[in-house]
Design a protein around this motif. Structure first.
Motif, short mmCIF file in Angstrom:
data_model
loop_
_atom_site.label_atom_id
_atom_site.label_comp_id
_atom_site.label_asym_id
_atom_site.label_seq_id
_atom_site.Cartn_x
_atom_site.Cartn_y
_atom_site.Cartn_z
N VAL A 1 19.74 7.70 4.33
CA VAL A 1 19.00 8.14 5.52
C VAL A 1 19.35 9.58 5.88
O VAL A 1 18.47 10.40 6.16
N GLY A 2 20.65 9.92 5.87
CA GLY A 2 21.06 11.28 6.22
C GLY A 2 20.47 12.32 5.29
O GLY A 2 19.94 13.34 5.73
N ALA A 3 20.56 12.07 3.97
CA ALA A 3 20.00 13.01 3.01
C ALA A 3 18.48 13.09 3.14
O ALA A 3 17.89 14.18 3.10
N GLY A 4 17.84 11.93 3.31
CA GLY A 4 16.38 11.90 3.43
C GLY A 4 15.88 12.64 4.66
O GLY A 4 14.90 13.40 4.57
N VAL A 5 16.53 12.44 5.79
CA VAL A 5 16.11 13.12 7.02
C VAL A 5 16.29 14.63 6.90
O VAL A 5 15.40 15.41 7.27
N ALA A 6 17.44 15.06 6.36
CA ALA A 6 17.67 16.50 6.23
C ALA A 6 16.66 17.15 5.28
O ALA A 6 16.14 18.23 5.56
N PHE A 7 16.38 16.46 4.15
CA PHE A 7 15.36 16.97 3.22
C PHE A 7 14.02 17.09 3.93
O PHE A 7 13.37 18.14 3.91
N ALA A 8 13.59 15.99 4.53
CA ALA A 8 12.26 15.95 5.16
C ALA A 8 12.15 16.96 6.30
O ALA A 8 11.11 17.60 6.47
N TRP A 9 13.23 17.09 7.07
CA TRP A 9 13.22 18.01 8.22
C TRP A 9 12.95 19.44 7.78
O TRP A 9 12.16 20.15 8.41
N GLU A 10 13.61 19.84 6.69
CA GLU A 10 13.42 21.20 6.19
C GLU A 10 12.06 21.38 5.53
O GLU A 10 11.37 22.37 5.76
N LEU A 11 11.68 20.42 4.71
CA LEU A 11 10.42 20.55 3.98
C LEU A 11 9.21 20.56 4.90
O LEU A 11 8.22 21.25 4.65
N ALA A 12 9.31 19.78 5.98
CA ALA A 12 8.19 19.70 6.92
C ALA A 12 8.25 20.79 7.99
O ALA A 12 7.34 20.88 8.83
N GLY A 13 9.29 21.60 7.98
CA GLY A 13 9.41 22.66 8.98
C GLY A 13 9.59 22.13 10.39
O GLY A 13 9.09 22.74 11.35
N LEU A 14 10.29 21.02 10.54
CA LEU A 14 10.41 20.39 11.85
C LEU A 14 11.40 21.09 12.78
O LEU A 14 11.39 20.83 13.99
N THR A 15 12.24 21.97 12.24
CA THR A 15 13.19 22.68 13.09
C THR A 15 12.46 23.50 14.14
O THR A 15 12.82 23.50 15.32
N GLU A 16 11.42 24.19 13.71
CA GLU A 16 10.67 25.04 14.64
C GLU A 16 9.83 24.21 15.61
O GLU A 16 9.79 24.51 16.81
N SER A 17 9.20 23.17 15.12
CA SER A 17 8.29 22.40 15.98
C SER A 17 9.04 21.49 16.96
O SER A 17 8.56 21.22 18.05
N THR A 18 10.23 21.01 16.56
CA THR A 18 10.98 20.10 17.43
C THR A 18 12.12 20.80 18.17
O THR A 18 12.71 20.21 19.08
N SER B 1 21.16 11.00 12.52
CA SER B 1 20.53 9.85 11.88
C SER B 1 21.50 9.11 10.96
O SER B 1 21.54 7.87 10.95
N SER B 2 22.31 9.85 10.20
CA SER B 2 23.24 9.19 9.28
C SER B 2 24.36 8.48 10.04
O SER B 2 24.79 7.39 9.65
N THR B 3 24.81 9.07 11.14
CA THR B 3 25.87 8.44 11.93
C THR B 3 25.36 7.17 12.62
O THR B 3 26.03 6.12 12.60
N THR C 1 23.77 22.65 1.61
CA THR C 1 24.95 22.35 2.42
C THR C 1 24.60 21.47 3.61
O THR C 1 25.39 20.60 4.01
N SER C 2 23.44 21.68 4.20
CA SER C 2 23.02 20.83 5.31
C SER C 2 22.80 19.39 4.85
O SER C 2 23.19 18.44 5.54
N VAL C 3 22.20 19.24 3.68
CA VAL C 3 21.96 17.89 3.15
C VAL C 3 23.28 17.20 2.80
O VAL C 3 23.47 16.02 3.09
N LEU C 4 24.20 17.94 2.20
CA LEU C 4 25.51 17.37 1.87
C LEU C 4 26.22 16.87 3.12
O LEU C 4 26.75 15.76 3.15
N GLY C 5 26.25 17.71 4.16
CA GLY C 5 26.90 17.31 5.40
C GLY C 5 26.24 16.10 6.03
O GLY C 5 26.91 15.17 6.49
N SER C 6 24.92 16.11 6.06
CA SER C 6 24.19 15.00 6.67
C SER C 6 24.39 13.70 5.91
O SER C 6 24.50 12.63 6.51
N ALA C 7 24.46 13.78 4.59
CA ALA C 7 24.58 12.57 3.78
C ALA C 7 25.97 11.97 3.81
O ALA C 7 26.12 10.74 3.88
N PHE C 8 27.00 12.82 3.76
CA PHE C 8 28.35 12.31 3.51
C PHE C 8 29.32 12.35 4.69
O PHE C 8 30.36 11.69 4.64
#
Length: 528
Positions: free
Chosen positions: A432-449, A460-462, A401-408
């Protein structure tokens, strides 16, 4: 041990769902493609509001929301805060205009609308493929939730309960199309509301009221009462807080299965009253699952699986007959999302991928058959995969759902509001929106950033949409007929029947007729 009372009650509930599906078939609306996919664009304000909200909630509200409250305390209500206003925000921002534009452009799916607005087959191919994959993951989670929940309280074996829940959902979705989904969602939203409020009232009665419960929570751990989470884990982390609010407020403006609700409204004016109904329903329903999860800490302090908090509370505090109602509410939350996901995935796979790229000459009857075949295929594959019970499926649904929102989200909002939004900008924004959301979750950037993946993805998508659209205006200008259609539709609330009757023709012809009709109306007004 099999709970016969619960089984009988749920059996009656499933019969009602199938009965609604049969009733929609008798109405004959699902005979053509527009009738099957959009219910003939006849959904009224109450049906639109409740199918929109129940579709958005899913089984997450009875598993994820309760779990979040159980683990983090009152911090979980940040998600509820955004969700309460999500319906009216969604309908206000894109509801009216999406209803107008989609009919004028002859679009029957949310993905088809994107290609009509941003003319390029690449837009449809990427958007359609991404949506089918993500919604497939989402619907799988709903199947598993339905099977596990039914097995837990009924006492029946999981393979059987999984089969039952999938069969009921598939049957009325397959036969009745959008109207079957919309009307069952309306009924199920009422069941959801009664069920969750019944549990909450029972919990408050057990604990002596909310004030007494809060005092006990404070004695257990004062940080549970904080808006920053248990042990103040999210203290001053506004990037995560803002993301939590955005996920269920503006996030589902980018969900194709939710956007379709706007396209199926009876008229653009339906959006106004629908927003009021949606907000009223949200005020009562949305906070309840989170609160139950929070208060479950006092009743079930050693619960192994927090996702089962609401199930266990219902099992412990309510008599068998009432437990049947509550389980029906939980099943309603799951089924009301699963049926919408199935229909949307089937329609995108058939019209946006099969017809557009494989068999352009397919008839409407063929398209309905293809959509139904794809729905059945998802059900069969979903059952096989759900038997394995992937351990990360609920993480996947939130991720999807996060990726869908970010992409569209920028693509849909700009499609109805910004005339300079062009094909290049939309395509870049989705990628870009889908890619950033995917990468953000996979890399665990929510906690570090300390920035939520949803916030990062939408930002990023906007930004990409605006920057790329402005930079490529000369190379990729928005076609004049699209601008004319947007201007005309934005300035007029109603359209002559002669115009809307021709809404399935090509966009360029429609734009010419819009302009001619409006000029004719002006001349007649002057003569009068």
């Amino acid at each position: 041990m099999i709970n016969s009372t619960v089984v009988i009650f749920l059996g009656l509930y499933f019969i009602v769902m199938l009965g609604i599906g049969a009733w929609t078939i008798r109405r004959g609306v699902a005979k053509n493609l527009e009738g099957y996919l959009l219910g003939g664009r006849k959904a009224g304000p109450l049906v639109t509001a409740l199918t929109l909200q129940s579709t958005s909630m899913s089984g997450y509200m009875f598993l994820g929301a309760g779990s979040l409250g159980y683990v983090h305390g009152y911090w979980a209500l940040w998600y509820a805060a955004g969700d309460i206003g999500g319906g009216v925000l969604n309908l206000s921002v894109i509801g009216r205009r999406m209803r107008k534009f989609s009919q004028l452009m002859g679009a029957l799916t949310a993905i088809e609308y994107l290609e009509k607005r941003y003319p390029s087959p690449v837009i449809r191919l990427i958007a359609g493929s991404l949506t089918v994959f993500l919604l497939g993951c989402y619907v799988l989670a709903q199947f598993i939730a339905g099977g596990k929940g039914l097995a837990l309280i009924s006492g029946l074996p999981y393979p059987l309960t999984l089969f039952i829940s999938i069969t009921v959902i598939l049957t009325y979705t397959y036969l009745g199309g959008y109207l079957a989904v919309a009307y069952t969602d309306t009924f199920q939203s009422m069941v959801m509301l009664v069920g969750v409020l019944w549990i909450l009232i029972s919990v408050l009665f057990e604990l002596g009221g909310l004030s007494a419960a809060n005092r006990m929570l404070g004695e257990l751990d004062p940080t549970l009462l904080s808006v920053w989470g248990k042990n103040l884990i999210y203290e001053n982390q506004w990037g995560i807080v803002i993301g939590a609010v955005l996920v269920f407020s503006i996030g589902y403006m980018g969900w194709p299965h939710v956007v379709t609700r706007h396209m199926a409204m009876r008229s653009p004016r339906t959006a106004r009253l629908s927003g009021a109904y949606a907000t009223l329903w949200n005020l009562f329903f949305v906070p309840a699952p989170y609160l139950i999860g929070i208060l479950a800490l006092l009743i079930l302090p050693t619960l192994d699986d927090p996702e089962l908090a609401i199930f266990r509370i219902a099992e412990q505090l309510l008599p068998a007959a009432v437990t049947g109602i509550v389980l029906a509410a939980i099943m309603a939350a799951i089924m009301s999302t699963a049926d919408s996901l199935l229909l949307q995935t089937g329609s995108i796979a058939s019209r946006d991928l099969y017809q557009r790229f494989v068999h352009p000459g397919a008839s409407e009857q063929q398209m309905v058959r293809i959509a139904r075949a794809f729905i059945l295929m998802i059900g069969v594959v979903g059952y096989a995969v759900a038997l394995i019970e992937p351990p990360t499926v609920f993480a996947i649904v939130l991720f999807a759902t996060s990726v869908l929102g970010s992409a569209f989200l920028p693509a849909y909002v700009c499609a109805v509001w910004w005339q300079k939004a062009n094909t290049t900008g939309a395509l870049a924004s989705m990628i870009v929106g889908a890619g950033v959301a995917f990468a953000w979750e996979l890399a665990g950037l929510t906690e570090s950033t300390t920035v939520h993946s949803m916030l990062a993805g939408i930002a990023s998508s906007t930004t990409t949409m605006v920057a790329v659209s402005l930079l490529t205006q000369r190379l990729n200008p928005v076609p004049s007929h699209i601008i004319a259609t947007m201007q005309s539709a934005a300035q007029h609330n109603a359209y002559p029947k002669q115009l809307t009757a021709k809404s399935d023709t090509s966009l360029a012809i429609e734009a010419i007729e819009v302009e001619g009709m409006l000029n004719s109306n002006k001349d007649n007004g002057k003569q009068k």
